[in-house]
Design an enzyme around this catalytic site. Structure first.
Site, PDB file in Angstrom:
ATOM      1  N   ASN A 109      44.687  40.007  43.391  1.00  0.00           N
ATOM      2  CA  ASN A 109      43.530  40.683  42.785  1.00  0.00           C
ATOM      3  C   ASN A 109      42.445  41.031  43.814  1.00  0.00           C
ATOM      4  O   ASN A 109      41.355  41.435  43.446  1.00  0.00           O
ATOM      5  CB  ASN A 109      42.953  39.849  41.629  1.00  0.00           C
ATOM      6  CG  ASN A 109      42.398  38.526  42.099  1.00  0.00           C
ATOM      7  OD1 ASN A 109      42.516  38.172  43.275  1.00  0.00           O
ATOM      8  ND2 ASN A 109      41.801  37.773  41.196  1.00  0.00           N
ATOM      9  N   GLU A 120      36.680  48.564  47.138  1.00  0.00           N
ATOM     10  CA  GLU A 120      36.396  49.734  46.299  1.00  0.00           C
ATOM     11  C   GLU A 120      35.274  50.572  46.892  1.00  0.00           C
ATOM     12  O   GLU A 120      34.303  50.022  47.397  1.00  0.00           O
ATOM     13  CB  GLU A 120      35.858  49.272  44.932  1.00  0.00           C
ATOM     14  CG  GLU A 120      36.896  49.033  43.888  1.00  0.00           C
ATOM     15  CD  GLU A 120      36.250  48.595  42.555  1.00  0.00           C
ATOM     16  OE1 GLU A 120      36.998  48.063  41.744  1.00  0.00           O
ATOM     17  OE2 GLU A 120      35.020  48.776  42.353  1.00  0.00           O
ATOM     18  N   HIS A 174      36.430  42.296  47.745  1.00  0.00           N
ATOM     19  CA  HIS A 174      36.694  41.015  47.094  1.00  0.00           C
ATOM     20  C   HIS A 174      37.823  40.311  47.833  1.00  0.00           C
ATOM     21  O   HIS A 174      38.956  40.783  47.846  1.00  0.00           O
ATOM     22  CB  HIS A 174      37.116  41.298  45.632  1.00  0.00           C
ATOM     23  CG  HIS A 174      37.560  40.084  44.864  1.00  0.00           C
ATOM     24  ND1 HIS A 174      38.678  40.072  44.068  1.00  0.00           N
ATOM     25  CD2 HIS A 174      37.040  38.835  44.767  1.00  0.00           C
ATOM     26  CE1 HIS A 174      38.817  38.894  43.506  1.00  0.00           C
ATOM     27  NE2 HIS A 174      37.846  38.115  43.914  1.00  0.00           N
ATOM     28  N   HIS A 188      31.702  35.971  36.759  1.00  0.00           N
ATOM     29  CA  HIS A 188      32.161  36.454  38.070  1.00  0.00           C
ATOM     30  C   HIS A 188      32.968  37.748  37.984  1.00  0.00           C
ATOM     31  O   HIS A 188      33.296  38.344  38.998  1.00  0.00           O
ATOM     32  CB  HIS A 188      32.973  35.384  38.773  1.00  0.00           C
ATOM     33  CG  HIS A 188      34.447  35.367  38.472  1.00  0.00           C
ATOM     34  ND1 HIS A 188      34.948  35.285  37.193  1.00  0.00           N
ATOM     35  CD2 HIS A 188      35.522  35.428  39.287  1.00  0.00           C
ATOM     36  CE1 HIS A 188      36.268  35.286  37.255  1.00  0.00           C
ATOM     37  NE2 HIS A 188      36.653  35.372  38.498  1.00  0.00           N
ATOM     38  N   GLY A 189      33.316  38.163  36.778  1.00  0.00           N
ATOM     39  CA  GLY A 189      34.112  39.387  36.671  1.00  0.00           C
ATOM     40  C   GLY A 189      34.504  39.617  35.230  1.00  0.00           C
ATOM     41  O   GLY A 189      33.875  39.074  34.322  1.00  0.00           O
ATOM     42  N   ALA A 190      35.563  40.388  35.058  1.00  0.00           N
ATOM     43  CA  ALA A 190      35.968  40.683  33.690  1.00  0.00           C
ATOM     44  C   ALA A 190      36.822  39.551  33.105  1.00  0.00           C
ATOM     45  O   ALA A 190      36.708  39.223  31.932  1.00  0.00           O
ATOM     46  CB  ALA A 190      36.745  41.986  33.663  1.00  0.00           C
TER      47      ALA A 190
END
Lengths: 482, 140
Positions: free
Chosen positions: A204, A208, A236, A405-407
Site C-alpha cells: 500500500n 502521489e 507513503h 490515518h487513512g481510509a
C-alpha cells in the site's frame, strides 16, 4: 457471539464497550465512528480492541479511530497508552512497518502546469525513486552509516547531501527520536536495512501527485502555504525490511519470555514486555532505531522527488517554491506526558494506524505549527485522494492526541482481486483521468478504490469529534503504486 | 503439493498439509515460494542449506518461513524446491533444510507477492497420525 452486540453508542461519533463487558478488561473500549462507518465495522477488529483493554498498565481507554480494521494483535486504527513505570510495550501495538508514515511536499505549481506533462513527470519520478517488489535503494550504505541513521534519523540524510536542514523542523519529532540503539538490533535486520534506504517499497505504499481541490480553512491554508489548484506530492512509506525484521525478532523473543512465565494471551501477536524491563527497553531502543530509519527514508525520497521536479522544469527551488509541509508517523510508540485524574504521568502511547494530532499551542510544536496545530496527512484511495487536516482541541483529552490515518481497508486483497474480475478496473482508472504507474498490475488491482472505506466519512467523524479539522482536500492527478 | 490461500483484510494466509513434519516443512517452503513467484520459471543452479532450531514447533514454523523471506530479500535467492529433514530432541525441534534454486533474475522471474514477515496472527497447527497441518498469515 458477536462483539458488535456489546457496542453502546455514546453520541453521533462514538461507541463504547464498557469495562466489565468481557472478563479481564481493565478499561473501557472506545471507537470514534459514525453510524455510516459502523455498518462496515468487523467483529474481529472489535475483539482486538477488547484484547488490548486487558493489557497490563493500560491507561484510561483502549481507543480506535474510524478507519479501524483488523490488524495483528492490535487493530489498525488503534491507540493505547500504558504507564511508563507499570505498563507494557508491545510490538503488535506499533506494527511491522515501524514508523510507516506520510510526507507532503508543497509546490508553487498549479494544476494546469501539469496538464500536458503529468505522464512524463510521473515517469521520471518513477524511474528515479526505487519502488515495487524487492526494490533496492540508490543510496549505498555501510554498516556505520546505518548505525548513524539509527541514532540520527533524517539528520543523516541532511548531513550526507540527501536532504535539506530546513526540512527537519517540519518532520514529527524533528525527524529523530532519541534513544535508538544499534546493539539492540539483530544482524538480520541490519542486513535487510542496509540496501533499502531511499526506497518506496510495495503493497500500500505510494507516491502521489495531487492538486488541492478544496480549501476548508483559508487562514490555516495560507499559513501552511496551500491554495486551490496547487500541486502537492504525498508519499507513503516506512522502515521497509529493517522495521519488519525488528518487529519479527521481538515478537519471537517476547513470545518465548511469556511462555517461560506461563502467561497465555488471547492473541499471540499481542505479545509484550514491561516497558521498565531489560527486554522492554531493548525493544523500545530498536523500535526508535527503525523509526529513525523511516524518517531518513522519507527525507531521501522527498529529496529525490524535489530534485526530479526541478530538473524536469529546469527551474530553481525558489522558482518552483518546493518545500516540505510536514512528515508524520502513523505506526509508532512514543513517550508522551498527559494529565490523568489531575496527575501528570509519562505514558508510552502506541499509535498503530493512527496519527499524532497536536492542537495549536501544544508545547512540542514549533514555529507556525504552534499557531495552527500540527498538520495531519490523510491519504485516501488512489482515485478519491486525501486530506490535509490539523490537530484539534479535543485530541489531547479524548484520544491521547491522536486521529485517523487513512481510509482503512474494507476488502481483503483476495476480495479486491475477485471484485476486479467483475469490473474493468483499468478502464475505470483511465476514465478517471488519473495516471497510475506501478511495477505490478497486481498491486493496482489489490489497491482498487473499492477496497477502502470512504475517506470523507472517516474525516467527517474525526472532525465532528474535534480530534482534527480539514484544511484542504486533495485529488490525485498521478499515482505511483509501490 | 497442495496449499490453500486464506483471506485476510490486509494481508495473506496459507494452509499447508504434510503427511509428516518433514513433509509439512517442505510443503510450507514450496508454498511460500509459490506465493512469491512463478516457481516454474526458477532454474536450479545453487543449493542453499542450513539448520534451524527452536523449543516450540510454532516458533520453528514461523522462523522457517521468515528464513525464506530473508534469503529472498537479502540474498536475492529464489527456490524451486525445498527439502527438509525434521527431528525432535528432548528440548528442541530441529529442521535441516536444503533449498534448490538460483539468484533472482528480474528478466525471467515473475514476482507475484512480496512477503515481509510470517506472523503469529491466527496461527493454527493440527497434528494427527495421518497428516500435519498449519495455517500461517503473512504481512505484505
Amino acid at each position: 457471539m458477536s462483539y458488535k452486540e456489546f457496542l453502546k453508542r455514546v453520541d453521533e461519533n462514538r461507541v463504547i464497550i464498557p469495562k466489565g463487558s468481557f472478563e479481564g478488561m481493565r478499561v473501557d473500549c472506545e471507537i470514534f465512528i459514525n453510524r455510516e462507518i459502523e455498518k462496515s465495522l468487523e467483529d474481529d477488529s472489535i475483539k482486538q480492541l477488547v484484547n488490548v483493554s486487558k493489557l497490563p498498565g493500560i491507561v484510561k481507554k483502549s481507543l480506535a479511530m474510524p478507519d479501524i480494521h483488523s490488524g495483528y494483535g492490535f487493530p489498525i486504527g488503534g491507540v493505547a497508552a500504558f504507564d511508563l513505570k507499570t505498563g507494557i510495550i508491545s510490538p503488535g501495538g506499533v506494527g511491522y512497518d515501524i514508523n510507516c508514515g506520510v510526507r507532503c511536499i508543497i509546490t508553487g505549481l498549479k494544476r494546469y502546469d501539469l496538464k500536458n506533462c503529468i505522464k512524463e513527470l510521473l515517469t521520471k519520478i518513477f524511474l528515479e525513486v526505487p519502488s515495487g517488489i524487492g526494490s533496492v535503494g540508490s543510496v549505498k550504505l555501510k554498516k556505520n552509516d546505518l548505525k548513524r541513521i539509527v541514532l540520527k534519523g533524517a539528520f543523516w540524510a541532511v548531513e550526507n547531501g540527501f536532504g535539506d536542514e530546513k526540512d527537519l523542523e517540519s518532520i514529527e519529532s524533528n525527524g529523530c527520536l532519541e534513544g535508538g540503539e544499534f546493539d539492540c538490533i539483530s544482524e538480520d535486520a541490519i542486513e535487510r536495512g542496509i540496501s533499502q534506504q531511499g526506497t518506496l517499497g510495495s503493497g500500500n505504499h505510494f507516491l502521489e501527485i495531487d492538486y488541492v481541490s478544496k480549501i476548508y480553512d483559508l487562514d490555516i491554508a495560507n499559513k501552511f502555504g496551500l491554495f486551490e489548484n496547487q500541486i502537492v506530492v504525498m508519499l507513503h512509506t516506512g522502515s521497509r525490511g529493517f522495521g519488519h525484521q525488528i518487529c519479527s525478532d521481538y515478537v519471537s523473543s517476547f513470545s518465548k519470555d511469556l511462555r517461560k512465565k506461563d502467561i497465555s494471551l488471547p492473541d499471540k501477536q499481542l505479545v509484550y514486555s514491561y516497558f521498565n524491563s531489560d527486554s522492554g527497553r531493548s525493544y523500545y531502543k530498536a523500535m526508535v532505531g527503525a523509526a529513525n530509519y523511516a524518517f531518513c527514508n522519507r527525507e531521501i525520497i522527498g529529496y529525490m522527488v524535489k530534485k526530479t521536479i526541478l530538473k524536469f522544469f529546469g527551474k530553481s527551488e525558489s522558482d518552483l517554491k518546493i518545500e516540505l509541509l510536514y512528515d508524520i508517523s502513523h505506526n509508532i510508540a512514543k513517550i508522551e506526558e498527559y494529565e490523568i485524574d489531575g496527575v501528570k504521568r509519562k505514558l508510552i502511547v502506541h499509535r498503530k494506524g493512527a496519527t499524532r494530532a497536536f492542537p495549536k499551542g501544544h508545547p512540542e510544536l514549533k514555529g507556525i505549527f504552534k499557531e495552527t496545530g500540527q498538520p495531519v496527512l490523510i491519504p485516501g484511495d488512489m482515485l478519491s485522494g486525501g486530506y490535509i487536516l490539523v490537530g484539534g482541541e479535543k485530541s489531547v483529552e479524548e484520544s491521547f492526541s491522536s486521529t485517523c490515518h487513512g481510509a482503512g481497508r474494507t476488502l481483503s486483497r483476495k476480495e479486491a482481486i475477485r471484485f476486479s474480475k467483475r469490473t474493468d478496473v483499468f478502464e475505470k482508472i483511465n476514465e478517471s483521468g488519473v495516471f497510475v504507474l506501478s511495477q505490478s498490475n497486481r498491486t493496482i488491482v489489490e489497491e482498487i478504490p473499492q477496497a477502502y472505506k470512504n475517506v470523507d466519512d472517516v474525516v467527517k467523524t474525526v472532525q465532528d469529534a474535534k480530534l482534527s479539522f480539514p484544511v484542504a482536500k486533495l485529488l490525485p492527478v498521478g499515482v505511483i503504486k509501490g | 503439493m497442495k496449499y490453500n490461500l486464506l483471506d485476510d483484510t490486509g494481508d495473506l494466509g496459507i494452509e499447508v498439509k504434510g503427511e509428516d513434519f518433514s513433509k509439512l516443512f517442505e510443503n510450507l517452503g514450496n508454498s511460500v515460494y509459490d506465493i512469491i513467484l512463478k516457481r516454474e520459471d526458477v532454474f536450479i543452479s545453487k543449493v542453499d542449506g542450513g539448520v534451524l532450531k527452536e523449543d516450540s514447533l510454532e516458533d520453528l514454523l514461523i522462523k522457517f518461513s521468515n528464513m525464506i523471506i530473508y534469503k529472498f530479500e537479502c540474498g536475492r535467492f529464489v527456490g524451486k524446491m525445498v527439502k527438509v529433514d525434521f527431528r525432535r530432541s528432548k528440548n528442541f525441534f530441529v529442521v535441516y533444510y536444503k533449498i534448490f534454486g538460483e539468484r533472482l533474475d528480474s528478466s525471467r522471474h515473475f514476482i507475484k507477492n512480496v512477503l515481509k514477515a510470517a506472523t503469529y496472527h491466527n496461527f493454527e497447527m493440527f497434528e494427527s497420525k495421518k497428516y500435519k497441518k498449519v495455517k500461517i498469515y503473512f504481512d505484505l
